[in-house]
Enzyme design. Structure first.
Site, PDB file in Angstrom:
ATOM      1  N   LEU A  44       0.820  -1.217   0.000  1.00 46.38           N
ATOM      2  CA  LEU A  44       0.000   0.000   0.000  1.00 46.38           C
ATOM      3  C   LEU A  44       0.850   1.261   0.000  1.00 46.38           C
ATOM      4  O   LEU A  44       1.851   1.348   0.700  1.00 46.38           O
ATOM      5  CB  LEU A  44      -0.915  -0.004   1.230  1.00 46.38           C
ATOM      6  CG  LEU A  44      -1.813   1.216   1.413  1.00 46.38           C
ATOM      7  CD1 LEU A  44      -3.210   0.796   1.882  1.00 46.38           C
ATOM      8  CD2 LEU A  44      -1.215   2.208   2.413  1.00 46.38           C
ATOM      9  N   ASP A  47       0.281   8.824   1.614  1.00 47.40           N
ATOM     10  CA  ASP A  47       0.722  10.204   1.387  1.00 47.40           C
ATOM     11  C   ASP A  47       2.069  10.357   0.683  1.00 47.40           C
ATOM     12  O   ASP A  47       3.038   9.687   1.045  1.00 47.40           O
ATOM     13  CB  ASP A  47       0.894  10.934   2.727  1.00 47.40           C
ATOM     14  CG  ASP A  47      -0.248  10.734   3.676  1.00 47.40           C
ATOM     15  OD1 ASP A  47      -1.235  10.089   3.307  1.00 47.40           O
ATOM     16  OD2 ASP A  47      -0.132  11.221   4.808  1.00 47.40           O
ATOM     17  N   GLN A  63       4.473   7.303   1.707  1.00 48.16           N
ATOM     18  CA  GLN A  63       4.140   6.413   2.810  1.00 48.16           C
ATOM     19  C   GLN A  63       3.916   5.026   2.235  1.00 48.16           C
ATOM     20  O   GLN A  63       3.103   4.847   1.311  1.00 48.16           O
ATOM     21  CB  GLN A  63       2.850   6.883   3.500  1.00 48.16           C
ATOM     22  CG  GLN A  63       3.027   8.077   4.396  1.00 48.16           C
ATOM     23  CD  GLN A  63       3.681   7.695   5.721  1.00 48.16           C
ATOM     24  OE1 GLN A  63       3.064   7.100   6.582  1.00 48.16           O
ATOM     25  NE2 GLN A  63       4.948   8.044   5.869  1.00 48.16           N
ATOM     26  N   TYR A 106       5.804   8.138   9.979  1.00 49.09           N
ATOM     27  CA  TYR A 106       4.651   8.795   9.369  1.00 49.09           C
ATOM     28  C   TYR A 106       5.066  10.006   8.529  1.00 49.09           C
ATOM     29  O   TYR A 106       6.243  10.327   8.414  1.00 49.09           O
ATOM     30  CB  TYR A 106       3.644   9.188  10.467  1.00 49.09           C
ATOM     31  CG  TYR A 106       2.687   8.066  10.844  1.00 49.09           C
ATOM     32  CD1 TYR A 106       2.877   6.761  10.390  1.00 49.09           C
ATOM     33  CD2 TYR A 106       1.581   8.320  11.656  1.00 49.09           C
ATOM     34  CE1 TYR A 106       1.987   5.744  10.731  1.00 49.09           C
ATOM     35  CE2 TYR A 106       0.691   7.307  12.004  1.00 49.09           C
ATOM     36  CZ  TYR A 106       0.894   6.030  11.539  1.00 49.09           C
ATOM     37  OH  TYR A 106       0.013   5.027  11.864  1.00 49.09           O
ATOM     38  N   ARG A 166       0.789  15.670  13.979  1.00 49.61           N
ATOM     39  CA  ARG A 166       1.680  15.012  13.003  1.00 49.61           C
ATOM     40  C   ARG A 166       1.819  15.788  11.686  1.00 49.61           C
ATOM     41  O   ARG A 166       1.189  16.799  11.482  1.00 49.61           O
ATOM     42  CB  ARG A 166       1.174  13.600  12.708  1.00 49.61           C
ATOM     43  CG  ARG A 166      -0.260  13.499  12.237  1.00 49.61           C
ATOM     44  CD  ARG A 166      -0.662  12.032  11.989  1.00 49.61           C
ATOM     45  NE  ARG A 166      -2.072  11.947  11.657  1.00 49.61           N
ATOM     46  CZ  ARG A 166      -3.042  11.680  12.536  1.00 49.61           C
ATOM     47  NH1 ARG A 166      -2.756  11.454  13.816  1.00 49.61           N
ATOM     48  NH2 ARG A 166      -4.303  11.649  12.151  1.00 49.61           N
ATOM     49  N   ASP A 167       2.621  15.219  10.808  1.00 45.83           N
ATOM     50  CA  ASP A 167       2.822  15.663   9.431  1.00 45.83           C
ATOM     51  C   ASP A 167       3.512  17.027   9.340  1.00 45.83           C
ATOM     52  O   ASP A 167       2.998  17.961   8.703  1.00 45.83           O
ATOM     53  CB  ASP A 167       1.478  15.690   8.651  1.00 45.83           C
ATOM     54  CG  ASP A 167       0.689  14.403   8.810  1.00 45.83           C
ATOM     55  OD1 ASP A 167       1.298  13.367   9.122  1.00 45.83           O
ATOM     56  OD2 ASP A 167      -0.557  14.439   8.626  1.00 45.83           O
ATOM     57  N   GLU A 223      -5.002  17.003   8.803  1.00 40.46           N
ATOM     58  CA  GLU A 223      -3.817  16.250   8.422  1.00 40.46           C
ATOM     59  C   GLU A 223      -3.099  16.966   7.274  1.00 40.46           C
ATOM     60  O   GLU A 223      -3.703  17.713   6.522  1.00 40.46           O
ATOM     61  CB  GLU A 223      -4.202  14.833   7.974  1.00 40.46           C
ATOM     62  CG  GLU A 223      -4.788  14.004   9.105  1.00 40.46           C
ATOM     63  CD  GLU A 223      -4.999  12.532   8.730  1.00 40.46           C
ATOM     64  OE1 GLU A 223      -4.700  11.671   9.569  1.00 40.46           O
ATOM     65  OE2 GLU A 223      -5.476  12.252   7.615  1.00 40.46           O
TER      66      GLU A 223
HETATM   67  C1  FRU Z   1      -2.818  10.883   6.133  1.00 39.11           C
HETATM   68  C2  FRU Z   1      -2.111  10.192   7.289  1.00 39.11           C
HETATM   69  C3  FRU Z   1      -1.172  11.156   7.988  1.00 39.11           C
HETATM   70  C4  FRU Z   1      -0.196  10.207   8.632  1.00 39.11           C
HETATM   71  C5  FRU Z   1      -0.058   9.137   7.574  1.00 39.11           C
HETATM   72  C6  FRU Z   1       0.214   7.759   8.097  1.00 39.11           C
HETATM   73  O1  FRU Z   1      -3.250   9.993   5.157  1.00 39.11           O
HETATM   74  O2  FRU Z   1      -3.063   9.666   8.195  1.00 39.11           O
HETATM   75  O3  FRU Z   1      -1.794  12.032   8.883  1.00 39.11           O
HETATM   76  O4  FRU Z   1       1.025  10.823   8.927  1.00 39.11           O
HETATM   77  O5  FRU Z   1      -1.267   9.135   6.854  1.00 39.11           O
HETATM   78  O6  FRU Z   1       0.451   6.873   7.046  1.00 39.11           O
END
Ligand code: FRU
Length: 491
Positions: A44, A47, A63, A106, A166-167, A223
């Site tokens: 899979l 992001d 990701q 992440y 996060r992010d 996010e």
């Molecule tokens: C968005 C998210 C982010 C996180 C990541 C984890 O799709 O949920 O907030 O960092 O995916 O894979």
């Protein structure tokens, strides 16, 4: 298959090399697999991360859960390009291998600092009781693409912010570093953006407060925020979860939106002259977690995850899922964001196989292929349906329904949605100027469609799933239109 938590969080070194090879072969052989977009090598993809320019090349990471079509233990997979179109895999760049990122490396960003690229990301840590701590982490990538993680976290969530923090997007302004993050208020459980700051990047990070960028409540979490400059104006692109539809009308489970402003005040964490109401970045079905950055020449580029959280896709049972969009160049016109393909997309065109048509046209091609670009202008004051990836009897197709008198356009994937979140509807519509020509640039890549409308005033991005033999491209009746259909090469 049903995944257990143990299976999803099994350390990477406990998977066998053979298992990975089999998954890669399965993804590569899938008929629905994309051939000129970034797609998962296996498992899979979600992001885009660390979209940047460094060492004479463009970089983007994604990701990745390499071991199946589920949101498991995430890492950063590295892709590199010299033209923003032809991407080459450089393998895993950040893997979850220490206490701070034990349950996933992440999302985050990257920025050249000196002669190295700094990667800033969220380490997802869970304890034995599955309680989460989000750590904001750093790593250096050198010119040989070697990544070295910092030993200590840069910072973690303050008391007033919940585990949803996060992010980070790393920014530099007037000799200081800033990080823009998605955050949730620990008490009210409302979604916010947080700004943190540091003088020296690797230590001494301070809380710069919550960002004032819209007067409206932003649901329960935001996010993947990005602050960029587009044609000299600040723009924030972000993904609010739980946003009320009376604030922004959207149809997907979660929207990906933007606001524009006149000036971003870093000292007071404030977007001055904000356009206030978040606007949908993409008018299709499947765009989320778009990452944008300003290139060294100032141009703003964006790339999106084509996929949505909490959503399953028909290829999940083939062990791979999702893809990234093509890179889009951003511009602002009258406060509205325009998104356009980058110039190098034209390098994919196979000029020999082009089909040119003009005036009264019904069938553009009986066999348009599943890997093509249609560039076309439909003259004003006509209505009809353009069938894409259609079966010979037109019963199955991706439909673009247009009316250039009223100025409406609807994308209908009812017959090619194959169980993709139909509860969120199988059509998406936009409003356009009436009595005007309609300019379309449509890209098909086996199971992905990107529809650029009127020079990027709108983009509708979506997945579709159909028998790959369904390749007719035609109108439902004769239409006054001129254009060219190109076959596109693999990247
Ligand atoms: C968005 C998210 C982010 C996180 C990541 C984890 O799709 O949920 O907030 O960092 O995916 O894979």
């Amino acid at each position: 298959m049903e995944w257990t938590r143990e299976q999803r969080y099994l350390p990477y070194d406990q998977h066998s090399a053979l298992e990975l090879l089999e998954l890669q072969a399965a993804a590569d052989n899938s008929p629905e697999q994309l051939r000129y977009h970034i797609r998962p090598e296996s498992g899979l993809l979600n992001d885009p991360n660390g979209f940047s320019y460094f060492n004479h090349a463009w970089h983007v990471f994604y990701q990745s859960f390499p071991f199946g079509a589920t949101h498991g233990l995430k890492s950063w997979m590295h892709m590199q390009s010299t033209d923003l179109v032809h991407w080459h895999s450089r393998g895993l760049a950040l893997t979850p291998d220490n206490e701070y990122d034990s349950h996933g490396a992440y999302s985050g960003s990257a920025k050249q600092i000196g002669d190295r690229l700094f990667l800033m990301y969220t380490g997802n840590h869970r304890d034995a009781n599955w309680n989460r701590t989000p750590y904001q982490l750093g790593a250096w990538m050198d010119q040989k693409n070697q990544v070295t993680k910092l030993e200590q976290p840069l910072f973690r969530n303050p008391n007033y912010i919940s585990e949803h923090f996060r992010d980070p997007q790393l920014l530099e302004h007037n000799g200081k570093y800033y990080a823009l993050l998605g955050a949730q208020d620990a008490k009210t459980e409302e979604g916010h953006l947080a700004l943190w700051t540091s003088d020296d990047l690797t230590s001494g990070w301070h809380d710069g407060g919550l960002v004032d960028f819209t007067p409206y409540p932003m649901g329960y979490m935001i996010e993947c925020p990005n602050l960029i400059t587009v044609d000299d104006q600040p723009v924030i692109i972000f993904c609010p979860q739980g946003l009320e539809k009376k604030i922004t009308d959207y149809a997907n489970i979660y929207p990906n939106t933007y606001v524009t402003g006149e000036h971003f005040d870093f000292a007071n964490a404030r977007l001055e002259g904000s356009s206030q109401v978040p606007v949908n970045l993409d008018d299709g079905f499947d765009v989320y977690a778009t990452q944008a950055f300003n290139a060294p020449d100032g141009t703003a580029y964006a790339i999106s995850w084509v996929g949505l959280p909490d959503t399953s896709y028909p290829t999940d049972n083939q062990t791979w899922a999702n893809c990234l969009s093509q890179v889009k160049a951003l511009h602002l016109k009258d406060g509205h964001l325009y998104q356009q393909p980058v110039p190098a997309m034209k390098k994919l065109r196979d000029e020999k196989g082009a089909t040119v048509f003009s005036d009264e046209t019904q069938v553009i091609a009986q066999r348009a292929g599943q890997q093509c670009e249609l560039e076309m202008t439909i003259t004003n004051d006509q209505a009809g349906i353009l069938h894409l990836a259609a079966s010979d009897d037109l019963q199955t197709s991706l439909q673009v329904q247009f009316d250039t008198t009223k100025g409406t356009l609807t994308v209908d994937r009812t017959t090619v949605s194959q169980g993709m979140d139909e509860k969120f509807g199988t059509t998406r519509s936009i409003k356009l100027p009436g009595h005007a020509d309609l300019k379309l640039r449509i890209f098909l890549d086996h199971s992905l469609a990107e529809i650029f409308v009127n020079d990027g005033a709108h983009v509708l991005t979506l997945r579709y799933f159909t028998d790959q033999a369904n390749q007719q491209m035609s109108f439902n009746h004769s239409v006054n239109a001129t254009g060219t259909l190109y076959q596109l090469k693999n990247i």
